[in-house]
Structures are given as structure tokens and as C-alpha cells.
Motif scaffolding. Structure first.
Motif, PDB file in Angstrom:
ATOM      1  N   MET A 133       0.841  -1.186   0.000  1.00 19.67           N
ATOM      2  CA  MET A 133       0.000   0.000   0.000  1.00 19.67           C
ATOM      3  C   MET A 133       0.878   1.237   0.000  1.00 19.67           C
ATOM      4  O   MET A 133       1.727   1.397   0.883  1.00 19.67           O
TER       5      MET A 133
ATOM      6  N   ARG B  69      -3.605  -6.432  -8.058  1.00 22.42           N
ATOM      7  CA  ARG B  69      -4.612  -5.901  -7.145  1.00 22.42           C
ATOM      8  C   ARG B  69      -5.094  -4.566  -7.694  1.00 22.42           C
ATOM      9  O   ARG B  69      -4.290  -3.738  -8.102  1.00 22.42           O
TER      10      ARG B  69
ATOM     11  N   LEU C 297      -9.933  -3.964  -1.962  1.00 20.04           N
ATOM     12  CA  LEU C 297      -9.282  -4.221  -3.233  1.00 20.04           C
ATOM     13  C   LEU C 297      -9.995  -5.354  -3.946  1.00 20.04           C
ATOM     14  O   LEU C 297     -10.679  -6.160  -3.330  1.00 20.04           O
ATOM     15  N   LEU C 298      -9.796  -5.397  -5.246  1.00 18.13           N
ATOM     16  CA  LEU C 298     -10.246  -6.539  -6.035  1.00 18.13           C
ATOM     17  C   LEU C 298      -9.046  -7.065  -6.794  1.00 18.13           C
ATOM     18  O   LEU C 298      -8.229  -6.294  -7.275  1.00 18.13           O
ATOM     19  N   MET C 299      -8.951  -8.381  -6.885  1.00 18.78           N
ATOM     20  CA  MET C 299      -7.940  -8.940  -7.769  1.00 18.78           C
ATOM     21  C   MET C 299      -8.522  -8.911  -9.184  1.00 18.78           C
ATOM     22  O   MET C 299      -9.742  -8.951  -9.351  1.00 18.78           O
TER      23      MET C 299
ATOM     24  N   GLN D 142     -10.748 -11.802  -9.912  1.00 16.20           N
ATOM     25  CA  GLN D 142     -12.024 -11.626  -9.229  1.00 16.20           C
ATOM     26  C   GLN D 142     -12.927 -10.691 -10.039  1.00 16.20           C
ATOM     27  O   GLN D 142     -14.111 -10.977 -10.230  1.00 16.20           O
TER      28      GLN D 142
ATOM     29  N   ASP E   6      -2.920   3.652   0.259  1.00 17.11           N
ATOM     30  CA  ASP E   6      -3.445   3.784   1.614  1.00 17.11           C
ATOM     31  C   ASP E   6      -4.287   5.056   1.686  1.00 17.11           C
ATOM     32  O   ASP E   6      -3.842   6.116   1.256  1.00 17.11           O
TER      33      ASP E   6
ATOM     34  N   GLY F 231     -11.859  -8.781   5.956  1.00 16.31           N
ATOM     35  CA  GLY F 231     -12.561  -8.579   4.672  1.00 16.31           C
ATOM     36  C   GLY F 231     -12.266  -7.287   3.933  1.00 16.31           C
ATOM     37  O   GLY F 231     -13.124  -6.425   3.795  1.00 16.31           O
ATOM     38  N   GLY F 232     -11.077  -7.179   3.425  1.00 24.55           N
ATOM     39  CA  GLY F 232     -10.772  -6.137   2.461  1.00 24.55           C
ATOM     40  C   GLY F 232     -11.056  -4.705   2.900  1.00 24.55           C
ATOM     41  O   GLY F 232     -11.503  -3.896   2.117  1.00 24.55           O
TER      42      GLY F 232
ATOM     43  N   ASP G 140      -9.359  -1.280   4.427  1.00 26.16           N
ATOM     44  CA  ASP G 140      -8.066  -0.701   4.756  1.00 26.16           C
ATOM     45  C   ASP G 140      -8.273   0.596   5.499  1.00 26.16           C
ATOM     46  O   ASP G 140      -9.336   1.183   5.477  1.00 26.16           O
TER      47      ASP G 140
ATOM     48  N   TYR H  37     -15.586 -13.426  -3.302  1.00 23.33           N
ATOM     49  CA  TYR H  37     -14.801 -13.666  -2.104  1.00 23.33           C
ATOM     50  C   TYR H  37     -13.972 -12.416  -1.843  1.00 23.33           C
ATOM     51  O   TYR H  37     -13.863 -11.556  -2.700  1.00 23.33           O
ATOM     52  N   ALA H  38     -13.445 -12.335  -0.645  1.00 24.54           N
ATOM     53  CA  ALA H  38     -12.738 -11.110  -0.277  1.00 24.54           C
ATOM     54  C   ALA H  38     -11.249 -11.385  -0.135  1.00 24.54           C
ATOM     55  O   ALA H  38     -10.844 -12.463   0.299  1.00 24.54           O
ATOM     56  N   VAL H  39     -10.444 -10.417  -0.518  1.00 19.45           N
ATOM     57  CA  VAL H  39      -9.009 -10.493  -0.262  1.00 19.45           C
ATOM     58  C   VAL H  39      -8.646  -9.277   0.582  1.00 19.45           C
ATOM     59  O   VAL H  39      -9.342  -8.271   0.544  1.00 19.45           O
ATOM     60  N   ASP H  40      -7.590  -9.387   1.349  1.00 22.23           N
ATOM     61  CA  ASP H  40      -7.202  -8.208   2.125  1.00 22.23           C
ATOM     62  C   ASP H  40      -6.280  -7.338   1.281  1.00 22.23           C
ATOM     63  O   ASP H  40      -6.053  -7.604   0.104  1.00 22.23           O
ATOM     64  N   GLU H  41      -5.753  -6.274   1.880  1.00 22.88           N
ATOM     65  CA  GLU H  41      -5.049  -5.286   1.058  1.00 22.88           C
ATOM     66  C   GLU H  41      -3.727  -5.803   0.492  1.00 22.88           C
ATOM     67  O   GLU H  41      -3.174  -5.210  -0.413  1.00 22.88           O
TER      68      GLU H  41
END
Lengths: 353, 410
Positions: A132, A205, A237-239, A242, A289, A349-350, A352, B155-159
Motif C-alpha cells: 500500500m 490488485r 481491493l479486487l484482484m 475476481q 493507503d 474482509g478487504g 483498509d 470472495y474477499a481479499v485483504d489489502e
């Protein structure tokens, strides 16, 4: 602050600039909004006074002086040469335009506040990036070409302006990729492709900012006048995988060199455009961030990254989702189960910041 | 006895060349008129057989289902399955009196046509029960829900890109047998890992390929339920697939920014300060700790005030004994070294199988860093001292463990 403010907005010929200028004109805290661009806007400008002027020449100084502008919102740093023509013109618009605009602002005593919409592209994208980026960090490799270099140079001039005019407040907003149903950007047109090429073996990401949040943060900066540099992005974030799955599209993983070369093909087909920094972004991804956005700027985006993307998805023709439907049909034959997500997913859960 | 005369044709008594298509004209000519009737019966038999086997498997599965704790739930499925062979059997019986040629042609249509749907269902149920046990229906539903979430991207990913679900369900499940069965990892001092809050696990690094990192991850997860978040070299994130998997597994780049961010976020962070010097050292230097980087991990811990947990890994040195290196090729490919082990280039892919050494993991007592002053991280002498302290602790534990170990492979 309050009434009696005159705001000058550059880059109103494009959708984002035009819509922002219109919403700002309806704001009670703002008296007058002047829109400036080289070409007339495509749509309705509402209460915005449009002045056809090129920010690349000193005429802009006369506009600022005559209209007694106190706040300048600089939105005309463009990411693709697309509408402007060649890369040379794009650089001219971005860099020389900013220089001229800032020179005019510096001369005009009336200008008290400058808001610049920059981009998280300023951080670059590489394998050596921290997860970040905070506002103090710099790109691991200084950008050498294209939009990324323009952004870096524009930011340099903005810092120079802040140094020379300490009495003016300067707000620099580094926005993540703006996405929304009507947004036309390199990334949006990438996701609009029928089949989405990806870089084989990489899953970047991504962070998105919903267009309505962009208008809100610009308006917030104009009205609050908080100085500083801020990262602006939706939560989480999203990959890329995803995102593609949520779209329901098919992705085609291509080896990195092939991925770069397909860009020129897509460009000639006028479907999408992969600039070098875009290729790097789709390979390594980037996260910023946004703690300072909340604590110092006092802004809270309404859309998370996932929600912004979901709304963007809804604006596209629905994808196949064939595998999902098949699995759903199969699951219907079995007794229903409660969602069995692992507990820590909701904790981690994502979010930040 | 008339049948015996047909056998010498070479098709084991069946007319034709055994291709399953029409019998050849020679075969039809050879078959005596009287022998045709019994021949038809013989051809009819195999057609009946699938139905028969399905019935036996059905009857075999029925007692099993009554033995199961939830017979009521799967009864309807079994009932659905039952009519299918019932319908099929009279049809097969009716077809049997007709000529053999018609029967063989029918079989040639599709390889799947001969297996009734009920058979498929029974086989599927059997496989499901084998895989998921008696509670297979909810288990399968859970699995399908998981699969559906993965496919739809919900689904969720973290940072950092950490995918907890995938890691728990897939990576850990894949690594666990290797840790338990292949390396027979023995873990000591688990109580030294804090149950919550940030902590920095510092370990020795060895084994040519960072298998020790993966094994530490799975061991910590199985003993404490916490996920170890490893810090990886930038080479890891430059490589396709490897970098993506590392991020999904919870890793991030070994830089001060990320380390401090993770520690502040209360994660259990793993670091291998020896880096490539550690995993790429020759076999003759095994269990000799290399320089511990520049002590960056200590300053990160000092700034965030988290405890440092020293970890000594014995056994990883022997999995790929590094006996040589090709520096020129390594430079060409931009990697730190090209390993040569007694088996690697020699046996090809088979040389990639790690030797089954016995592993010992010992977590030492945590070294507290929250007692130092605020500016402690800016004091290089202090950072070096703490680094040495951690290094010495690990080195001493390694020696102790080596003495305690009975042998490399047991």
C-alpha cells in the motif's frame, strides 16, 4: 468560505470535468463556475459559464484575472492521447497546459485555492512496490514515458506553485482508477472488451473510485480547502481475476510480451489501449493507503471498490456466468447450507485504513 | 456342442471381427443356421448385464444407506434411481429374442448408451460417500457453495492480496500431508507464539528452495490457528505464478513499509533475514547462519513494539543438498543461483522431489522490543545488538536440536 466564490474548472469538454462543473454550479456554497477547455463540451453545461480558451497559452491568465477567480480546479490531465490526437499533443496539453495554468494562478492575486486531480499512476507499478502506497512514498522506478511521466511532472509543477505561493492552499488528489457506468478511460474500456486479455501468471490488485465519489471529493476539497496530498480510493481491493469473474467474462491469459503487443492491435481496432504504465499496472497492480483521506481531508467515499465495480458491471451486458448457473442448479438438488465462509474473512474482509 | 465349432473363427464365439459393428459377411456365412438362435441369446446376455450390475450395486448401496445416519435425506434420490434400471430391463428382455445383428449395432451407437442413468447416479453417490463420508450431502453442498463463490468472484481479499479462504481450503490442505507425512515435522515451543496481536517470527533459511517457509506457515496454522504472513524477496513477486500464489497465500514484499504495516495491523509476520544467502549456501555450510541482512526486521519490530519470536528449523538443509552452482547461467537468468544437487539436473524432474528428512521446528522465547525508547529504531548500534541476539539464539538452538536429532531421516 461561503458565498461569493468563483471557481474555474479546466477540462470541461470531457464527461468527468463537465459533470463535475455542473454539480459544482448547483452548489449553494459556490457563486459562479467557469468551465475552460479547448473544444466545446459535448453535453449540457447547465449553469456553468463556458470559456473557450487554451490553457497552453497566456490567454488563461486574462480569463482568471477578468473573472476574479479564487479557486482553480485542474482536471485536464488526460491519460490517453485518444481524443487529443498524438502523444505529442497529449504531453503538450498535460505538461505545458499545467505550467501555463499554474503560471497564471501564481500571477493572479485572487487565486487562493488550487485543487489538482492527479492519479495513483504517480506511484508506478512494479514488483518492488510496497503493498500500500502512502502519500509520502515515491515510485520505485521514476517513470520515463507516457502518462506516468506527465503525472510526475504535473505534480512537480504543483509542488513548485505551492512553494512560490505559500499563501494559497494546494490540494493534490491522487485518485485511483475512476470507474462508473459512463466513464470512458483506458481501464474502463479494457473491462468492456468482450474477451479480456490478462498477463499470464500475474493477478494484479486493483482499486477503484466510483465517479460520483470523484465529484464528491473534488467538491469537498473546493469547499473545505484542506491543503495537502491525498490518496483517494474506494475501500478494499479486487484482484483482476475476481473482477473478471464478477463481470462474467472470459479472460485469456497471455504471456507478458504477447500481452503488450496485443495492445497495439486493440488500439488499431479502436477497442482499448495499453500504454506501458497500463501494462505494468495490469501486471503488478497497485494499492494506495487512504488513511489520510479520512483523517485529514475528512472525506469518506460512499462506494467501496467492490461496489463501484459492481455498478460498473451492471451497466454492461450481462456475461455468461454459465459455470455459476450450472453449480447453482446442482446445489438446488442438495439440502441448503448456511454460508460457510471462514470466520476471519469477515474480519480481514478487504478493509483498509 | 454346435457352439464349439464357431469358436475357431477367432472372435471368441461372437460373429464378426470383434469390432462391435456388423459381423463380416464371412462370419455370417460361417454361422450355421441352427446355431443362430442360441447365438442370439448369448448376445442378449451382455446387454442385460449392465442392468444386473446396477441392481447389485443398488442393493449393495441400500444397506449402506440404512447404516448411514441420514437415510431419509437420500431416500428420494435412491428411489429416483431405482425405476431407471427397472424400465431398462424389460426393454432389454424384449430386444433379446430378436436377431443378434440388431443388438450389436445398437451397442455400437455410443459408448455411454449402454450405461443406464441410475448406474451413473449410484456410482456418483458412491464416489461422494467415499470422498465426504456419511454426511456427504451437506458436505457436497458446502463444497459446491465454495466452488460457486470462487467462480463468481464473490470472495474477499485483504489489502495485500491475501485470500484466506483459498489458503485455508487449498494451500494448507495441499501442504499438510507433506509437512506431516513426508517431513514428519515436530513442533516445539508453540506457546511462545502470541495468540493475538502483532509478532515477528524470525527464522533461519535453508533448503535451496524456500520450502521451509511453506512448512512453517502450515505448522503455525495447524498449531495456533493463526496465519503466518511471510515477507518475500522482490524476485518472488517478479516471477509469474510464484508471485501471484505468494500474495494469495498471504505473503508480501520484504520492505520496511509492508513489514511495519502488517505488524501494526496485528498480523503474525514471518521473516527469513538470511535471504538467498541462506537458502543458496552449499551443503558443506549447513546450519551455519549467514549474515542477518541489515537488521531491517529488528528496526521494524522496534518501531511497532512487537515481540520477536526466534524460530530454528532443523531438517530443511537436507532436502536438496546443494553441491554446486552455475553462476554464469544464474546471472543470465537474473536469479541468485542455479542449484545443482546430487539428483537435480541428473534425474530431471525426479530430482525435484525433496529428500524426506526429519524436521524439527523450535520456537524460542519471545524477545520483547516494547521496552526500548521511541527512538530506538534510529540507533544502529542497538539494532545490530538485537540482531545479533536473535541470530545467536537461533544458532544455539540449532546446535542443540542437531545434537538431539537421532538422524537425518528419522
Amino acid at each position: 468560505m461561503g458565498a461569493g466564490r468563483t471557481v474555474l474548472v479546466t477540462g470541461v469538454s470531457r464527461d468527468l470535468g463537465r459533470t463535475f462543473a455542473r454539480t459544482l454550479a448547483n452548489d449553494p456554497g459556490v457563486d459562479r463556475v467557469i468551465g475552460v477547455d479547448v473544444i466545446p463540451p459535448r453535453g449540457d453545461l447547465g449553469d456553468v459559464t463556458f470559456v473557450r480558451a487554451d490553457i497552453r497559452n497566456p490567454v488563461i491568465a486574462k480569463v482568471i484575472a477578468r473573472e476574479d477567480v479564487d479557486t482553480v480546479v485542474h482536471m485536464s490531465v488526460i491519460a490517453t492521447p485518444g481524443s487529443a490526437g498524438a502523444r505529442g499533443t497529449m504531453k503538450e496539453l498535460n505538461v505545458i497546459g499545467t505550467m501555463q495554468l499554474l503560471a497564471a494562478c501564481q500571477k493572479a492575486e485572487s487565486v487562493r485555492h488550487l485543487v489538482v486531480k492527479s492519479s495513483t499512476t504517480a506511484y508506478g507499478a512494479s514488483s518492488r512496490d510496497p503493498a500500500m502506497f502512502t502519500e509520502d512514498m515515491e515510485p520505485r522506478r521514476p517513470p520515463r514515458t507516457g502518462y506516468a511521466k506527465d503525472v510526475a511532472e504535473v505534480e512537480g509543477y504543483v509542488r513548485g506553485f505551492a512553494r512560490r505561493r505559500p499563501d494559497a492552499t494546494v490540494t493534490l488528489l491522487r485518485c485511483a482508477n475512476v470507474i462508473g457506468p459512463r466513464v470512458v478511460s483506458p481501464l474502463a474500456s479494457y473491462f468492456r472488451l468482450p474477451v479480456i486479455p490478462t498477463v499470464l501468471g500475474f493477478d494484479p490488485r486493483l482499486q477503484f473510485l466510483h465517479e460520483s465519489d470523484l465529484y464528491r471529493v473534488l467538491r469537498h476539497s473546493v469547499l473545505s480547502g484542506v491543503p495537502g496530498t491525498f490518496n483517494i480510493a474506494g475501500d478494499g481491493l479486487l484482484m483482476l481475476t475476481q473482477a473478471v469473474r464478477r463481470l462474467g467474462r472470459t479472460s485469456v491469459p497471455l504471456p507478458a510480451p504477447a500481452f503488450a503487443s496485443i495492445g497495439s492491435f486493440l488500439k488499431s481496432a479502436r477497442m482499448a489501449e495499453f500504454s506501458p504504465e497500463m501494462v505494468a499496472f495490469l501486471t503488478y497492480g497497485r494499492g494506495v493507503d487512504t488513511t489520510r483521506m479520512r483523517t485529514e481531508l475528512g472525506f469518506e467515499p460512499t462506494y467501496t471498490t467492490a461496489e463501484a465495480f459492481e455498478e460498473f458491471c451492471a451497466s454492461l451486458p450481462p456475461g455468461g456466468h454459465r459455470a455459476v448457473r450450472a453449480l447453482g442448479a446442482l446445489a438446488d438438488h442438495l439440502p441448503p447450507v448456511d454460508e460457510d465462509r471462514p470466520a476471519q474473512l469477515t474480519v480481514a474482509g478487504g478493509k483498509d485504513g | 456342442m454346435a457352439d464349439a465349432e464357431i469358436i475357431p473363427i477367432g472372435t471368441r464365439g461372437r460373429p464378426g471381427r470383434g469390432t462391435g459393428t456388423r459381423p463380416s459377411s464371412a462370419a455370417r456365412g460361417l454361422a450355421p443356421k441352427g446355431a443362430r438362435k442360441p447365438d442370439g441369446k448369448a448376445a442378449g446376455k451382455p446387454a442385460e448385464e449392465p442392468a444386473g450390475t446396477s441392481e447389485t450395486s443398488e442393493s449393495a448401496s441400500k444397506p449402506a444407506s440404512t447404516a448411514a445416519s441420514k437415510p431419509a435425506a437420500r431416500k428420494p434420490v435412491a428411489d429416483q434411481a431405482a425405476p431407471a434400471p427397472g424400465v431398462e430391463t424389460p426393454a432389454a428382455d424384449a430386444a433379446a429374442p430378436f436377431t443378434a445383428a440388431a443388438r450389436t449395432e445398437e451397442r455400437g451407437l455410443s459408448p455411454l448408451a449402454g450405461i443406464p442413468a441410475g448406474d451413473w447416479l449410484a456410482a456418483f453417490q458412491h464416489a461422494a460417500r467415499e470422498l465426504f463420508g456419511d454426511q456427504w450431502e451437506p458436505q457436497l453442498a458446502h463444497f459446491l457453495a465454495f466452488l460457486r463463490r470462487r467462480v463468481s468472484g464473490e470472495y474477499a481479499v485483504d489489502e495485500y492480496g491475501f485470500d484466506a479462504e483459498l489458503t485455508q481450503r487449498f494451500f494448507m490442505a495441499a501442504l499438510r500431508p507433506i509437512a506431516q507425512k513426508w517431513f514428519r515435522i515436530e513442533v516445539r515451543g508453540v506457546e511462545n507464539i502470541p495468540t493475538d496481536g502483532g509478532a515477528l517470527v524470525v527464522s533461519n533459511h535453508s533448503g535451496t528452495i524456500p520450502v521451509d517457509g511453506l512448512m512453517t506457515m502450515v505448522s503455525i496454522h495447524d498449531h495456533t490457528g493463526r496465519h503466518l504472513r511471510p515477507l518475500g524477496a522482490d524476485l518472488v513477486f517478479r516471477l509469474p505464478f510464484v508471485g501471484t500464489l505468494a500474495r494469495k497465500g498471504g505473503a508480501t514484499l520484504a520492505c520496511n513499509e509492508d513489514a511495519e504495516r502488517m505488524l501494526r495491523g496485528g498480523e503474525l509476520v514471518g521473516v527469513w533475514p538470511e535471504g538467498f544467502k541462506g537458502i543458496g549456501k552449499p551443503f558443506s555450510e549447513r546450519y551455519k547462519l549467514q549474515r542477518f541482512g541489515r537488521g531491517g526486521f529488528v528496526s521494524a519490530a522496534l518501531r511497532t513494539g512487537v515481540p520477536i519470536v526466534p524460530l530454528s528449523v532443523v531438517g530443511a538443509e537436507e532436502i536438496y543438498p546443494l553441491v554446486g552452482n552455475i553462476p554464469s547461467l544464474a546471472r543470465l537468468l537474473g536469479v541468485p543461483y542455479i542449484p545443482i544437487t546430487p539428483f537435480f539436473p541428473l534425474l530431471g524432474p525426479l530430482g525435484l522431489v525433496p529428500l524426506p528428512s526429519k524436521w524439527l521446528l523450535e520456537f524460542g522465547e519471545p524477545i520483547r522490543t516494547d521496552e526500548y525508547d521511541d527512538g530506538a529504531a534510529e540507533d544502529p548500534m542497538l539494532v545490530f545488538n538485537v540482531t545479533d541476539q536473535v541470530r545467536e539464539t537461533i544458532q544455539q538452538t540449532l546446535y542443540t536440536l542437531l545434537v538431539q536429532r537421532e538422524g537425518v531421516f528419522k
